[in-house]
Design a protein around this motif. Structure first.
Motif: not given
Length: 446
Positions: A110-116
């Motif tokens: 859900v938080v998807n840390p580090g994406a992009g």
């Protein structure tokens, strides 16, 4: 003496600890903003000395407590009952680890840390981490049995000490009366360690001031935005376990009021948060379980075992979230099989988290199980390494809560929970109004 007794009363002691947290945070913030290196050093020294005082007692406490816990199980109904009790404890350890890792994966997605994003850590940090031995099942098995019993104690190999204590405890259990002299010696050592801890714990407010002050002085709020997303994900996942999973199981399995549980366990949880050490919190954890009404013999077996093998924060939630963060950082897509492997490592690999590098071992074990290149593993860990103390606070608090909560509801299902003790207000762990300690049953015949 009247001041000491007032100081150790639950409400007064709790207020002093809270005040120490606030003062320590302010001093740490001041040291960081004003560049007062001497103040930062003083705070680090105060916190370090206090933690060292506790750490000195951890190995003898673990060794003697496990032996006394196993031998005291004889009075609970024989070998069959003891085996059932141990099996049920381990089963609940695995069950809550499964729940915790699933929550970690869900929050991570859900938080998807580090994406992009794409971060470049300090090359020197990458080199140092690459040289460290990564966690593996083979190294775990090779390191389980010590080459030398005394070396295991001298080198602080907690997992090896636990292994030896379990073996010795089972041997004492099987020998019965013939092992009584050895059991009595362990009881004496246990009592001596507990008495020393009752003195050390009076310094907790000062130690907390140094520990939290040092954290603020060194780390403060100086984080890059991508790392803040990782921090947020770890805290959300662990808090869901801490204040969601455990209260539900306490209420519906243990028939224990979550408010009552946290009221008695809060001192231990709070100390775990600032000390970042399940081992250093062990004396508080064990006595908290006893104060909650858990049979002392069972508490002396389950809580030390949980201290080295039950780490929902370090071994379940964190590896799941951090793995998602690191793979996002390098643009690596995780599939269903990868998530299943993360679950398997969390449920069956928690024993590998024994010792102060537990988070490192579990994270490297998880990343290597996914087949990531060594360079990716080292670089990914280097990225999170700088903010690890902030993450470790909530991970350790979650670990310790589970190490107290699970024996509490298992004790309920086995008829080993004393409701009179549970519902009686108690002094801070390890201390009563006279400054003495509670102790587990000494012998099999007790």
């Amino acid at each position: 003496m009247s001041f000491v007794r007032t100081y150790t009363r639950p409400k007064v002691f709790g207020l002093i600890v809270v005040a120490s947290l606030v003062v320590g945070a302010l001093l740490g913030f001041l040291a960081r903003r004003a560049g007062l290196d001497w103040l930062a050093t003083a705070l680090e020294t105060i916190g370090g000395v206090f933690t060292d005082l506790l750490q000195v007692t951890v190995l003898p406490l673990i060794f003697t407590a496990i032996i006394l816990g196993i031998t005291s199980l004889r009075r609970l109904g024989g070998a069959r009952t003891a085996a059932r009790l141990g099996g049920k404890t381990v089963l609940w350890f695995a069950t809550t680890s499964l729940i915790a890792v699933l929550i970690g994966i869900a929050v991570g997605r859900v938080v998807n840390p580090g994406a992009g994003i794409s971060l470049q850590p300090d090359p020197a940090a990458v080199d140092r981490l690459a040289e460290r031995e990564q966690g593996s099942w083979l190294s775990l098995l090779n390191g389980l049995v010590p080459d030398n019993l005394f070396a295991a104690f001298a080198e602080g190999e907690i997992l090896q000490v636990v292994f030896v204590a379990l073996a010795v405890g089972m041997a004492c259990y099987a020998l019965g009366e013939r092992a009584e002299p050895f059991v009595r010696v362990n009881q004496a050592v246990f009592d001596i360690v507990q008495k020393a801890l009752s003195w050390i714990i009076r310094l907790a407010p000062l130690g907390v001031l140094g520990l939290i002050g040092n954290a603020f002085a060194n780390y403060g709020g100086d984080f890059v935005r991508p790392l803040l997303s990782l921090t947020a994900a770890v805290y959300v996942g662990t808090l869901l376990v801490l204040f969601g999973v455990y209260p539900l199981l306490l209420r519906f399995v243990g028939k224990v009021s979550p408010a009552r549980f946290f009221g008695k366990a809060w001192t231990a949880i709070q100390f775990a948060f600032v000390s970042r050490s399940s081992g250093a919190t062990l004396p508080l954890s064990r006595q908290t379980a006893v104060n909650l009404g858990v049979d002392p013999g069972y508490a002396s077996f389950a809580v030390p075992l949980g201290t080295t093998t039950k780490m929902d924060g370090c071994a379940a939630v964190y590896p799941a979230v951090a793995t998602i963060f690191i793979t996002n950082l390098f643009g690596i897509q995780l599939g269903l099989v990868d998530y299943l492997l993360i679950v398997v490592v969390a449920v069956f690999g928690a024993i590998a988290t024994a010792g102060v590098t537990g988070w490192f071992t579990m994270l490297t074990l998880t990343l290597s199980t996914l087949g990531l290149p060594p360079q990716v593993i080292a670089t990914g860990i280097a990225v999170v390494y700088g903010i690890d103390p902030i993450l470790d606070m909530i991970r350790t608090a979650t670990n310790v809560t589970g190490q107290i909560a699970i024996p509490t509801w298992v004790a309920r299902t086995e008829g080993l929970l004393d409701d009179e003790v549970l519902n009686t207000p108690s002094a801070p762990p390890l201390l009563d109004d006279a400054g003495t300690t509670h102790r587990p049953a000494a012998t099999a015949s007790a």
